[in-house]
Design a protein around this motif. Structure first.
Motif, mmCIF file in Angstrom:
data_model
loop_
_atom_site.group_PDB
_atom_site.id
_atom_site.type_symbol
_atom_site.label_atom_id
_atom_site.label_comp_id
_atom_site.label_asym_id
_atom_site.label_seq_id
_atom_site.Cartn_x
_atom_site.Cartn_y
_atom_site.Cartn_z
ATOM 1 N N PRO A 187 8.349 0.468 0.160
ATOM 2 C CA PRO A 187 7.970 1.366 -0.937
ATOM 3 C C PRO A 187 8.652 0.970 -2.245
ATOM 4 N N SER A 188 7.969 1.239 -3.330
ATOM 5 C CA SER A 188 8.481 0.926 -4.663
ATOM 6 C C SER A 188 9.459 2.001 -5.123
ATOM 7 N N ALA A 189 10.478 1.589 -5.836
ATOM 8 C CA ALA A 189 11.434 2.542 -6.400
ATOM 9 C C ALA A 189 10.783 3.376 -7.495
ATOM 10 N N THR A 190 9.738 2.839 -8.114
ATOM 11 C CA THR A 190 9.064 3.549 -9.200
ATOM 12 C C THR A 190 7.940 4.447 -8.701
ATOM 13 N N GLY A 191 7.616 4.371 -7.420
ATOM 14 C CA GLY A 191 6.595 5.235 -6.845
ATOM 15 C C GLY A 191 5.191 4.660 -6.838
ATOM 16 N N ASP A 192 4.987 3.486 -7.441
ATOM 17 C CA ASP A 192 3.653 2.885 -7.435
ATOM 18 C C ASP A 192 3.574 1.889 -6.289
ATOM 19 N N ASP A 193 3.056 2.339 -5.169
ATOM 20 C CA ASP A 193 3.029 1.485 -3.984
ATOM 21 C C ASP A 193 1.731 0.707 -3.827
ATOM 22 N N ARG A 194 0.758 0.952 -4.657
ATOM 23 C CA ARG A 194 -0.485 0.173 -4.646
ATOM 24 C C ARG A 194 -0.304 -0.962 -5.644
ATOM 25 N N ARG A 195 0.376 -2.015 -5.194
ATOM 26 C CA ARG A 195 0.798 -3.061 -6.122
ATOM 27 C C ARG A 195 0.944 -4.389 -5.402
ATOM 28 N N VAL A 196 1.263 -5.418 -6.183
ATOM 29 C CA VAL A 196 1.705 -6.698 -5.636
ATOM 30 C C VAL A 196 3.021 -7.065 -6.296
ATOM 31 N N ASP A 197 3.830 -7.786 -5.556
ATOM 32 C CA ASP A 197 5.045 -8.409 -6.072
ATOM 33 C C ASP A 197 4.840 -9.897 -5.949
ATOM 34 N N VAL A 198 5.441 -10.654 -6.836
ATOM 35 C CA VAL A 198 5.356 -12.107 -6.755
ATOM 36 C C VAL A 198 6.781 -12.642 -6.690
ATOM 37 N N THR A 199 7.038 -13.477 -5.678
ATOM 38 C CA THR A 199 8.369 -14.001 -5.436
ATOM 39 C C THR A 199 8.310 -15.521 -5.445
ATOM 40 N N VAL A 200 9.257 -16.122 -6.143
ATOM 41 C CA VAL A 200 9.370 -17.589 -6.142
ATOM 42 C C VAL A 200 9.894 -18.007 -4.782
ATOM 43 N N ARG A 201 9.259 -18.985 -4.181
ATOM 44 C CA ARG A 201 9.686 -19.496 -2.862
ATOM 45 C C ARG A 201 10.176 -20.898 -2.981
ATOM 46 N N THR A 235 0.844 -1.186 0.000
ATOM 47 C CA THR A 235 0.000 0.000 0.000
ATOM 48 C C THR A 235 0.880 1.237 0.000
ATOM 49 N N ALA A 236 0.280 2.344 -0.405
ATOM 50 C CA ALA A 236 0.957 3.633 -0.286
ATOM 51 C C ALA A 236 0.765 4.117 1.150
ATOM 52 N N ALA A 237 1.692 4.922 1.616
ATOM 53 C CA ALA A 237 1.549 5.502 2.949
ATOM 54 C C ALA A 237 0.319 6.404 2.958
ATOM 55 N N GLY A 238 -0.434 6.328 4.018
ATOM 56 C CA GLY A 238 -1.646 7.140 4.082
ATOM 57 C C GLY A 238 -2.215 7.161 5.482
ATOM 58 N N PRO A 239 -3.368 7.778 5.625
ATOM 59 C CA PRO A 239 -3.997 7.841 6.949
ATOM 60 C C PRO A 239 -4.453 6.456 7.394
ATOM 61 N N GLY A 240 -4.564 6.296 8.675
ATOM 62 C CA GLY A 240 -5.058 5.031 9.209
ATOM 63 C C GLY A 240 -3.990 4.229 9.918
ATOM 64 N N GLY A 241 -2.734 4.537 9.682
ATOM 65 C CA GLY A 241 -1.665 3.881 10.404
ATOM 66 C C GLY A 241 -1.256 2.527 9.843
ATOM 67 N N GLU A 242 -0.309 1.948 10.549
ATOM 68 C CA GLU A 242 0.304 0.688 10.116
ATOM 69 C C GLU A 242 -0.686 -0.463 10.084
ATOM 70 N N GLU A 243 -1.536 -0.563 11.067
ATOM 71 C CA GLU A 243 -2.503 -1.663 11.127
ATOM 72 C C GLU A 243 -3.458 -1.642 9.933
ATOM 73 N N THR A 244 -3.927 -0.461 9.570
ATOM 74 C CA THR A 244 -4.816 -0.324 8.422
ATOM 75 C C THR A 244 -4.091 -0.689 7.133
ATOM 76 N N ALA A 245 -2.847 -0.223 6.992
ATOM 77 C CA ALA A 245 -2.057 -0.514 5.794
ATOM 78 C C ALA A 245 -1.791 -2.013 5.667
ATOM 79 N N LEU A 246 -1.469 -2.661 6.771
ATOM 80 C CA LEU A 246 -1.227 -4.108 6.729
ATOM 81 C C LEU A 246 -2.491 -4.879 6.348
ATOM 82 N N ALA A 247 -3.625 -4.471 6.902
ATOM 83 C CA ALA A 247 -4.883 -5.148 6.584
ATOM 84 C C ALA A 247 -5.242 -4.967 5.108
ATOM 85 N N LEU A 248 -5.088 -3.744 4.590
ATOM 86 C CA LEU A 248 -5.401 -3.477 3.186
ATOM 87 C C LEU A 248 -4.463 -4.258 2.268
ATOM 88 N N SER A 249 -3.179 -4.285 2.600
ATOM 89 C CA SER A 249 -2.227 -5.002 1.742
ATOM 90 C C SER A 249 -2.478 -6.509 1.766
#
Length: 152
Positions: free
Chosen positions: A138-152, A93-107
Motif C-alpha cells: 500500500p502507498s503511504a499517500t493512499g493512492d494504491d491504483r498506481r505504478v512505481d518504477v525502480t532502477v534495476r 491495486t487498492a484492496a478490494g473484492p476478488g481476493g489476492e489472485e484478482t489483485a495480482l492479475a489486475l496489477s
C-alpha cells in the motif's frame, strides 16, 4: 643463534593481512561491485524517476487497466537515463473484492500497460520489465491504483 630471537614487526604483518583480506573481499564481491560501479547514474536516475512520478503520477481508475497521468514525462526521464540501466514497472491495486489472485492479475495488467505505453513513447522495451504486486504494497499517500518504477 641460540640467544637471538627473530621477530617480525607487527605493522608489516597487519598490512599483509589487510591486503589479503581486501583481495579476498574483492574476489568474492568483485562482480557485484563492478556491476554497481558501472552504473554511476543509478541513484540520480532513481531520484529523477521519483521526482517525475511525484509531480505527475501514473494512476488508474478503479478496475481500469489503462494508465492516466505522467507516462510522457516518465518516458523522457527513462530515455535519457544511462544506457546500462534497466527499470522495473511495479503495478499496484487498492484492496478490494476478488481476493489476492484478482489483485495480482489486475496489477500485472496495469504494469504491462505502462510498459507498453513507455515503449510506444520511445523507451527501449528490453530495458523494461513489468511486475504486478497486487495490494501487497500500500502507498503511504493512499493512492494504491498506481505504478512505481525502480532502477534495476
Amino acid at each position: 643463534m641460540s640467544g637471538s630471537r627473530s621477530w617480525i614487526p607487527a605493522v608489516p604483518i597487519a598490512v599483509v593481512v589487510t591486503g589479503v583480506l581486501a583481495f579476498a573481499a574483492i574476489s568474492v564481491q568483485g562482480p557485484q561491485l563492478r556491476a554497481h560501479l558501472a552504473q554511476p547514474g543509478r541513484a540520480s536516475a532513481q531520484a529523477a524517476i521519483d521526482r517525475t512520478l511525484a509531480a505527475e503520477p501514473i494512476t488508474f481508475a478503479p478496475n481500469a487497466t489503462e494508465p492516466t497521468g505522467g507516462v510522457a514525462p516518465l518516458a523522457e526521464v527513462l530515455r535519457i537515463a544511462p544506457t546500462g540501466l534497466t527499470f522495473e514497472v511495479g503495478g499496484h491495486t487498492a484492496a478490494g473484492p476478488g481476493g489476492e489472485e484478482t489483485a495480482l492479475a489486475l496489477s500485472q495488467t496495469r504494469a504491462d500497460a505502462v510498459v507498453k505505453a513507455l515503449a510506444a513513447a520511445g523507451v527501449l522495451a528490453d530495458r523494461l520489465t513489468a511486475k504486478g504486486y497486487g495490494d501487497t504494497r500500500p502507498s503511504a499517500t493512499g493512492d494504491d491504483r498506481r505504478v512505481d518504477v525502480t532502477v534495476r
